[in-house]
Design a protein around this motif. Structure first.
Motif, mmCIF file in Angstrom:
data_model
loop_
_atom_site.group_PDB
_atom_site.id
_atom_site.type_symbol
_atom_site.label_atom_id
_atom_site.label_comp_id
_atom_site.label_asym_id
_atom_site.label_seq_id
_atom_site.Cartn_x
_atom_site.Cartn_y
_atom_site.Cartn_z
ATOM 1 N N PRO A 23 0.795 -1.238 0.000
ATOM 2 C CA PRO A 23 0.000 0.000 0.000
ATOM 3 C C PRO A 23 0.819 1.275 0.000
ATOM 4 O O PRO A 23 0.356 2.303 -0.504
ATOM 5 C CB PRO A 23 -0.821 -0.130 1.303
ATOM 6 C CG PRO A 23 -0.927 -1.591 1.538
ATOM 7 C CD PRO A 23 0.361 -2.186 1.051
ATOM 8 N N GLU A 24 2.017 1.233 0.554
ATOM 9 C CA GLU A 24 2.845 2.441 0.585
ATOM 10 C C GLU A 24 3.664 2.630 -0.681
ATOM 11 O O GLU A 24 4.371 3.627 -0.827
ATOM 12 C CB GLU A 24 3.769 2.408 1.805
ATOM 13 C CG GLU A 24 3.027 2.431 3.141
ATOM 14 C CD GLU A 24 3.978 2.430 4.316
ATOM 15 O OE1 GLU A 24 5.213 2.436 4.083
ATOM 16 O OE2 GLU A 24 3.500 2.432 5.471
ATOM 17 N N VAL A 25 3.597 1.666 -1.584
ATOM 18 C CA VAL A 25 4.325 1.754 -2.856
ATOM 19 C C VAL A 25 3.378 2.278 -3.923
ATOM 20 O O VAL A 25 2.285 1.739 -4.117
ATOM 21 C CB VAL A 25 4.889 0.383 -3.263
ATOM 22 C CG1 VAL A 25 5.572 0.464 -4.632
ATOM 23 C CG2 VAL A 25 5.869 -0.131 -2.215
ATOM 24 N N ARG A 40 -7.106 -0.620 -10.205
ATOM 25 C CA ARG A 40 -7.533 -0.883 -8.826
ATOM 26 C C ARG A 40 -6.377 -1.524 -8.059
ATOM 27 O O ARG A 40 -5.506 -2.177 -8.644
ATOM 28 C CB ARG A 40 -8.752 -1.782 -8.780
ATOM 29 C CG ARG A 40 -8.547 -3.208 -9.270
ATOM 30 C CD ARG A 40 -9.829 -4.012 -9.156
ATOM 31 N NE ARG A 40 -9.686 -5.374 -9.686
ATOM 32 C CZ ARG A 40 -9.259 -6.415 -8.965
ATOM 33 N NH1 ARG A 40 -8.921 -6.251 -7.686
ATOM 34 N NH2 ARG A 40 -9.166 -7.624 -9.516
ATOM 35 N N ARG A 41 -6.413 -1.332 -6.738
ATOM 36 C CA ARG A 41 -5.396 -1.905 -5.867
ATOM 37 C C ARG A 41 -5.971 -3.120 -5.156
ATOM 38 O O ARG A 41 -7.164 -3.193 -4.858
ATOM 39 C CB ARG A 41 -4.907 -0.874 -4.865
ATOM 40 C CG ARG A 41 -4.308 0.367 -5.510
ATOM 41 C CD ARG A 41 -3.352 1.057 -4.572
ATOM 42 N NE ARG A 41 -2.191 0.214 -4.291
ATOM 43 C CZ ARG A 41 -0.935 0.682 -4.242
ATOM 44 N NH1 ARG A 41 -0.692 1.957 -4.488
ATOM 45 N NH2 ARG A 41 0.047 -0.121 -3.952
ATOM 46 N N ALA A 42 -5.059 -4.076 -4.899
ATOM 47 C CA ALA A 42 -5.444 -5.294 -4.191
ATOM 48 C C ALA A 42 -4.196 -5.828 -3.492
ATOM 49 O O ALA A 42 -3.148 -5.176 -3.471
ATOM 50 C CB ALA A 42 -6.015 -6.326 -5.165
ATOM 51 N N SER A 43 -4.311 -7.001 -2.896
ATOM 52 C CA SER A 43 -3.160 -7.615 -2.226
ATOM 53 C C SER A 43 -2.725 -8.849 -2.996
ATOM 54 O O SER A 43 -3.489 -9.424 -3.772
ATOM 55 C CB SER A 43 -3.521 -8.008 -0.786
ATOM 56 O OG SER A 43 -4.474 -9.061 -0.769
ATOM 57 N N VAL A 44 -1.486 -9.270 -2.762
ATOM 58 C CA VAL A 44 -0.984 -10.470 -3.426
ATOM 59 C C VAL A 44 -1.804 -11.688 -3.019
ATOM 60 O O VAL A 44 -2.139 -12.536 -3.853
ATOM 61 C CB VAL A 44 0.508 -10.688 -3.080
ATOM 62 C CG1 VAL A 44 1.010 -12.013 -3.642
ATOM 63 C CG2 VAL A 44 1.351 -9.536 -3.609
ATOM 64 N N VAL A 55 -6.324 -8.541 -18.355
ATOM 65 C CA VAL A 55 -5.929 -8.041 -17.039
ATOM 66 C C VAL A 55 -4.411 -8.013 -16.959
ATOM 67 O O VAL A 55 -3.739 -8.974 -17.348
ATOM 68 C CB VAL A 55 -6.502 -8.916 -15.906
ATOM 69 C CG1 VAL A 55 -5.966 -8.469 -14.552
ATOM 70 C CG2 VAL A 55 -8.017 -8.859 -15.925
ATOM 71 N N LEU A 56 -3.878 -6.908 -16.472
ATOM 72 C CA LEU A 56 -2.443 -6.760 -16.236
ATOM 73 C C LEU A 56 -2.231 -6.567 -14.741
ATOM 74 O O LEU A 56 -2.726 -5.594 -14.158
ATOM 75 C CB LEU A 56 -1.881 -5.561 -17.004
ATOM 76 C CG LEU A 56 -0.400 -5.230 -16.766
ATOM 77 C CD1 LEU A 56 0.496 -6.334 -17.335
ATOM 78 C CD2 LEU A 56 -0.036 -3.880 -17.396
ATOM 79 N N VAL A 57 -1.506 -7.487 -14.118
ATOM 80 C CA VAL A 57 -1.214 -7.418 -12.686
ATOM 81 C C VAL A 57 0.145 -6.732 -12.497
ATOM 82 O O VAL A 57 1.121 -7.077 -13.177
ATOM 83 C CB VAL A 57 -1.196 -8.824 -12.055
ATOM 84 C CG1 VAL A 57 -0.875 -8.734 -10.562
ATOM 85 C CG2 VAL A 57 -2.541 -9.515 -12.268
ATOM 86 N N LEU A 58 0.193 -5.774 -11.574
ATOM 87 C CA LEU A 58 1.426 -5.039 -11.290
ATOM 88 C C LEU A 58 1.971 -5.510 -9.952
ATOM 89 O O LEU A 58 1.290 -5.437 -8.925
ATOM 90 C CB LEU A 58 1.151 -3.540 -11.262
ATOM 91 C CG LEU A 58 2.348 -2.626 -10.956
ATOM 92 C CD1 LEU A 58 3.440 -2.779 -12.011
ATOM 93 C CD2 LEU A 58 1.898 -1.161 -10.868
ATOM 94 N N THR A 69 7.552 -8.015 -2.460
ATOM 95 C CA THR A 69 6.971 -9.343 -2.300
ATOM 96 C C THR A 69 8.064 -10.393 -2.456
ATOM 97 O O THR A 69 8.832 -10.354 -3.427
ATOM 98 C CB THR A 69 5.868 -9.582 -3.349
ATOM 99 O OG1 THR A 69 4.830 -8.615 -3.167
ATOM 100 C CG2 THR A 69 5.286 -10.982 -3.208
ATOM 101 N N ASP A 70 8.146 -11.314 -1.509
ATOM 102 C CA ASP A 70 9.140 -12.385 -1.574
ATOM 103 C C ASP A 70 8.822 -13.288 -2.762
ATOM 104 O O ASP A 70 7.684 -13.733 -2.925
ATOM 105 C CB ASP A 70 9.100 -13.197 -0.279
ATOM 106 C CG ASP A 70 10.281 -14.154 -0.162
ATOM 107 O OD1 ASP A 70 10.495 -14.950 -1.100
ATOM 108 O OD2 ASP A 70 10.977 -14.099 0.865
ATOM 109 N N PRO A 71 9.812 -13.587 -3.616
ATOM 110 C CA PRO A 71 9.521 -14.432 -4.786
ATOM 111 C C PRO A 71 9.050 -15.831 -4.420
ATOM 112 O O PRO A 71 8.374 -16.484 -5.220
ATOM 113 C CB PRO A 71 10.866 -14.467 -5.533
ATOM 114 C CG PRO A 71 11.888 -14.084 -4.527
ATOM 115 C CD PRO A 71 11.216 -13.153 -3.581
#
Length: 258
Positions: A23-25, A40-44, A55-58, A69-71
């Motif tokens: 969220p802070e990024v 839109r924002r969401a969580s992993v 759909v493109l996920v960032l 995010t840890d790989p």
């Protein structure tokens, strides 16, 4: 290269961007999304909705959680991608330190292929060094060289996306990305060696010229020494006073410019 330049067709057919970064990024503004694309924002862990084609996920992965995010936690998200969905994975590692071995297995297991892997300018996004454009595929795309432009699209004539084949394709693209700085450094070192060779050649030429001048000086000195003895003897036979005057005249002629 800037983030929006990694692929000319980045937003072709895209109607939604799902930002699963911390969220802070804030990275969405660097994408320069077309006006028709929903953001839109969401969580992993809970990306929400259907991650289908269009759909493109960032995502931002790297060595510093929670911002990165840890790989090792990517597998569930990758498995939710449906054929045609894309993932723009930004890397927080320096390019040479990208943990390729930690990305290959989850990508291959989820039938995801790296279509493009490009380094990013340092001034583009602070702390982000590379971007990987990943797509859930039904067929494997032949890897392309690192050149700006449109990434290749899957076609029905290629092989099915077996895990070993995907792993080889992804390893080719990611390894090429990581060794690129090494190739660039080798090129810089080769240029430096060539410059040093040129400087050494110029120094050797100057030393050869100085050696020739030294030999000439020695030859002239030897000539003066060979004539000095007999000349001094003749002058001394004239007597000390006349010898002194004659010697001064001889020395004066030798010191005067030619």
């Amino acid at each position: 290269m800037r983030l929006h330049e990694i692929d000319e067709g980045l937003f072709d057919g895209v109607h939604e961007v799902v930002d699963v970064t911390h969220p802070e990024v804030t990275l969405g503004r660097h994408l320069r999304m077309p006006a028709h694309v929903l953001y839109r924002r969401a969580s992993v862990a809970e990306p929400g909705g259907n991650l289908d084609e269009g759909v493109l996920v960032l995502l931002l992965t790297g060595p510093n959680p929670p911002a990165h995010t840890d790989p090792d936690t990517l597998a569930p998200l990758l498995r939710r991608l449906r054929p045609g969905a894309r993932l723009l994975m930004l890397a927080g590692w320096p390019v040479a330190d990208l943990p390729v071995h930690r990305l290959l297995d989850p990508l291959g297991a989820a039938s995801c292929q790296v279509l493009a892997a490009v380094p990013l300018d340092r001034v583009a996004i602070r702390g982000v060094h590379a971007a990987l454009l990943v797509q859930r595929v039904d067929t494997v795309v032949a890897p392309r060289p690192h050149l700006p432009g449109r990434t290749p699209q899957p076609d029905a004539g290629t092989a099915p996306p077996s895990v070993p084949l995907l792993r080889m394709a992804n390893e080719y693209v990611l390894t090429d990305l990581t060794v690129r700085p090494v190739r660039r450094r080798l090129g810089e070192l080769a240029d430096r060696v060539a410059d040093l060779d040129r400087q050494l050649a110029e120094r050797d030429a100057r030393l050869d010229e100085a050696d020739r001048e030294l030999r000439d000086c020695r030859a002239r000195l030897a000539g003066h020494e060979s004539t000095a003895g007999p000349l001094l003897g003749r002058l001394l036979l004239r007597g000390p006073r006349r010898a002194g005057a004659g010697l001064r005249r001889v020395l004066g002629r030798q010191r005067s410019p030619r």
